[in-house]
Design a protein around this motif. Structure first.
Motif, PDB file in Angstrom:
ATOM      1  N   LYS A  28       0.817  -1.211   0.000  1.00  0.00           N
ATOM      2  CA  LYS A  28       0.000   0.000   0.000  1.00  0.00           C
ATOM      3  C   LYS A  28       0.854   1.265   0.000  1.00  0.00           C
ATOM      4  CE  LYS A  28      -3.949  -2.129   2.172  1.00  0.00           C
ATOM      5  NZ  LYS A  28      -4.821  -2.225   3.296  1.00  0.00           N
ATOM      6  N   ASP A  29       2.051   1.189   0.573  1.00  0.00           N
ATOM      7  CA  ASP A  29       2.892   2.378   0.668  1.00  0.00           C
ATOM      8  C   ASP A  29       3.572   2.748  -0.653  1.00  0.00           C
ATOM      9  OD1 ASP A  29       4.331   0.015   0.985  1.00  0.00           O
ATOM     10  OD2 ASP A  29       5.938   1.003   2.079  1.00  0.00           O
ATOM     11  N   ILE A  30       3.570   1.843  -1.657  1.00  0.00           N
ATOM     12  CA  ILE A  30       4.181   2.217  -2.935  1.00  0.00           C
ATOM     13  C   ILE A  30       3.155   2.806  -3.894  1.00  0.00           C
ATOM     14  CG2 ILE A  30       5.991   0.474  -2.718  1.00  0.00           C
ATOM     15  CD1 ILE A  30       4.611  -0.954  -5.127  1.00  0.00           C
ATOM     16  N   GLY A  31       1.891   2.570  -3.668  1.00  0.00           N
ATOM     17  CA  GLY A  31       0.838   3.150  -4.487  1.00  0.00           C
ATOM     18  C   GLY A  31       0.395   2.260  -5.636  1.00  0.00           C
ATOM     19  N   GLU A  32      -0.864   2.450  -6.010  1.00  0.00           N
ATOM     20  CA  GLU A  32      -1.447   1.640  -7.080  1.00  0.00           C
ATOM     21  C   GLU A  32      -0.816   1.956  -8.430  1.00  0.00           C
ATOM     22  OE1 GLU A  32      -5.711   1.784  -7.199  1.00  0.00           O
ATOM     23  OE2 GLU A  32      -5.872   1.576  -5.031  1.00  0.00           O
ATOM     24  N   LYS A  33      -0.515   3.228  -8.679  1.00  0.00           N
ATOM     25  CA  LYS A  33       0.082   3.622  -9.959  1.00  0.00           C
ATOM     26  C   LYS A  33       1.454   2.982 -10.145  1.00  0.00           C
ATOM     27  CE  LYS A  33      -1.875   8.086 -11.169  1.00  0.00           C
ATOM     28  NZ  LYS A  33      -1.544   9.505 -11.365  1.00  0.00           N
ATOM     29  N   THR A  34       2.239   2.953  -9.089  1.00  0.00           N
ATOM     30  CA  THR A  34       3.573   2.360  -9.160  1.00  0.00           C
ATOM     31  C   THR A  34       3.461   0.872  -9.444  1.00  0.00           C
ATOM     32  OG1 THR A  34       4.390   3.995  -7.591  1.00  0.00           O
ATOM     33  CG2 THR A  34       5.740   2.035  -7.913  1.00  0.00           C
ATOM     34  N   PHE A  35       2.557   0.174  -8.742  1.00  0.00           N
ATOM     35  CA  PHE A  35       2.382  -1.259  -8.952  1.00  0.00           C
ATOM     36  C   PHE A  35       1.865  -1.529 -10.362  1.00  0.00           C
ATOM     37  CE2 PHE A  35       1.000  -5.587  -8.346  1.00  0.00           C
ATOM     38  CZ  PHE A  35       1.967  -6.083  -7.497  1.00  0.00           C
ATOM     39  N   ALA A  36       0.932  -0.710 -10.843  1.00  0.00           N
ATOM     40  CA  ALA A  36       0.413  -0.874 -12.203  1.00  0.00           C
ATOM     41  C   ALA A  36       1.521  -0.661 -13.232  1.00  0.00           C
ATOM     42  CB  ALA A  36      -0.732   0.093 -12.441  1.00  0.00           C
ATOM     43  N   GLY A  37       2.418   0.281 -12.971  1.00  0.00           N
ATOM     44  CA  GLY A  37       3.546   0.521 -13.867  1.00  0.00           C
ATOM     45  C   GLY A  37       4.481  -0.667 -13.918  1.00  0.00           C
ATOM     46  N   MET A  38       4.710  -1.299 -12.770  1.00  0.00           N
ATOM     47  CA  MET A  38       5.565  -2.488 -12.720  1.00  0.00           C
ATOM     48  C   MET A  38       4.940  -3.629 -13.512  1.00  0.00           C
ATOM     49  SD  MET A  38       6.689  -2.276  -8.716  1.00  0.00           S
ATOM     50  CE  MET A  38       7.170  -3.965  -8.647  1.00  0.00           C
ATOM     51  N   LEU A  39       3.620  -3.754 -13.416  1.00  0.00           N
ATOM     52  CA  LEU A  39       2.905  -4.794 -14.155  1.00  0.00           C
ATOM     53  C   LEU A  39       2.997  -4.529 -15.652  1.00  0.00           C
ATOM     54  CD1 LEU A  39       1.172  -7.316 -13.782  1.00  0.00           C
ATOM     55  CD2 LEU A  39      -0.823  -5.853 -13.650  1.00  0.00           C
ATOM     56  N   LYS A  40       2.828  -3.279 -16.043  1.00  0.00           N
ATOM     57  CA  LYS A  40       2.898  -2.886 -17.457  1.00  0.00           C
ATOM     58  C   LYS A  40       4.301  -3.129 -18.031  1.00  0.00           C
ATOM     59  CE  LYS A  40       2.331   1.131 -20.436  1.00  0.00           C
ATOM     60  NZ  LYS A  40       2.102   2.574 -20.446  1.00  0.00           N
ATOM     61  N   LYS A  41       5.336  -2.867 -17.241  1.00  0.00           N
ATOM     62  CA  LYS A  41       6.715  -3.044 -17.689  1.00  0.00           C
ATOM     63  C   LYS A  41       7.136  -4.510 -17.723  1.00  0.00           C
ATOM     64  CE  LYS A  41       7.994   1.365 -15.647  1.00  0.00           C
ATOM     65  NZ  LYS A  41       8.648   1.993 -14.493  1.00  0.00           N
ATOM     66  N   GLY A  42       6.319  -5.396 -17.131  1.00  0.00           N
ATOM     67  CA  GLY A  42       6.649  -6.818 -17.126  1.00  0.00           C
ATOM     68  C   GLY A  42       7.568  -7.206 -15.989  1.00  0.00           C
ATOM     69  N   TRP A  43       7.689  -6.363 -14.985  1.00  0.00           N
ATOM     70  CA  TRP A  43       8.554  -6.651 -13.842  1.00  0.00           C
ATOM     71  C   TRP A  43       7.870  -7.566 -12.848  1.00  0.00           C
ATOM     72  CZ3 TRP A  43      10.603  -1.013 -12.926  1.00  0.00           C
ATOM     73  CH2 TRP A  43      11.444  -0.667 -13.983  1.00  0.00           C
ATOM     74  N   VAL A  44       6.542  -7.571 -12.845  1.00  0.00           N
ATOM     75  CA  VAL A  44       5.765  -8.515 -12.039  1.00  0.00           C
ATOM     76  C   VAL A  44       4.717  -9.133 -12.954  1.00  0.00           C
ATOM     77  CG1 VAL A  44       6.118  -7.376  -9.813  1.00  0.00           C
ATOM     78  CG2 VAL A  44       4.180  -6.719 -11.201  1.00  0.00           C
ATOM     79  N   VAL A  45       4.372 -10.382 -12.672  1.00  0.00           N
ATOM     80  CA  VAL A  45       3.354 -11.097 -13.450  1.00  0.00           C
ATOM     81  C   VAL A  45       2.422 -11.801 -12.468  1.00  0.00           C
ATOM     82  CG1 VAL A  45       4.787 -11.443 -15.502  1.00  0.00           C
ATOM     83  CG2 VAL A  45       4.850 -13.130 -13.681  1.00  0.00           C
ATOM     84  N   PRO A  46       1.174 -12.048 -12.880  1.00  0.00           N
ATOM     85  CA  PRO A  46       0.262 -12.791 -11.999  1.00  0.00           C
ATOM     86  C   PRO A  46       0.818 -14.170 -11.676  1.00  0.00           C
ATOM     87  CG  PRO A  46      -0.939 -11.773 -13.815  1.00  0.00           C
ATOM     88  CD  PRO A  46       0.527 -11.594 -14.111  1.00  0.00           C
ATOM     89  N   ALA A  47       0.702 -14.562 -10.424  1.00  0.00           N
ATOM     90  CA  ALA A  47       1.186 -15.876  -9.976  1.00  0.00           C
ATOM     91  C   ALA A  47       0.172 -16.940 -10.368  1.00  0.00           C
ATOM     92  CB  ALA A  47       1.405 -15.875  -8.473  1.00  0.00           C
ATOM     93  N   GLU A  48       0.658 -18.033 -10.933  1.00  0.00           N
ATOM     94  CA  GLU A  48      -0.220 -19.133 -11.330  1.00  0.00           C
ATOM     95  C   GLU A  48      -0.830 -19.791 -10.097  1.00  0.00           C
ATOM     96  OE1 GLU A  48       1.483 -21.976 -13.994  1.00  0.00           O
ATOM     97  OE2 GLU A  48       2.589 -20.424 -15.069  1.00  0.00           O
ATOM     98  N   GLY A  49      -2.140 -19.974 -10.136  1.00  0.00           N
ATOM     99  CA  GLY A  49      -2.837 -20.663  -9.052  1.00  0.00           C
ATOM    100  C   GLY A  49      -3.085 -19.807  -7.821  1.00  0.00           C
ATOM    101  N   LEU A  50      -2.664 -18.550  -7.848  1.00  0.00           N
ATOM    102  CA  LEU A  50      -2.878 -17.658  -6.708  1.00  0.00           C
ATOM    103  C   LEU A  50      -3.543 -16.380  -7.204  1.00  0.00           C
ATOM    104  CD1 LEU A  50       0.620 -18.039  -5.028  1.00  0.00           C
ATOM    105  CD2 LEU A  50      -1.509 -19.069  -4.262  1.00  0.00           C
ATOM    106  N   PRO A  51      -4.877 -16.336  -7.209  1.00  0.00           N
ATOM    107  CA  PRO A  51      -5.568 -15.159  -7.712  1.00  0.00           C
ATOM    108  C   PRO A  51      -5.253 -13.915  -6.880  1.00  0.00           C
ATOM    109  CG  PRO A  51      -7.122 -16.686  -6.716  1.00  0.00           C
ATOM    110  CD  PRO A  51      -5.791 -17.354  -6.713  1.00  0.00           C
TER     111      PRO A  51
END
Length: 76
Positions: A28-51
């Protein structure tokens, strides 16, 4: 070569390491925009089997060539 992560992104990637699966609510302290940016850049991906949980990718864990974050610490 990917751009260097910000300090907030490095904080999240350090907590994820190579094994942990965490969700955006865990950062929560990094912010939704920062996390969304990481997802867009491909630095994080959804974990298989863990929604709602994400894992860091090797691209996200590589800050510079030869500097990779492993298990919550930086290795050169």
């Amino acid at each position: 070569m990917p751009q260097r992560p910000s300090n907030r992104e490095i904080k999240a990637l350090t907590h994820l390491g190579e094994d942990n699966a965490l969700g955006p609510d865990d950062f929560k302290d990094i912010g939704e925009k920062t996390f969304a940016g990481m997802l867009k850049k491909g630095w994080v991906v959804p974990a298989e089997g863990l929604p709602g949980k994400f894992r860091a990718t090797i691209t996200g864990l590589t800050i510079h060539e030869g500097e990779i974050i492993f298990a919550g610490r930086l290795r050169r």
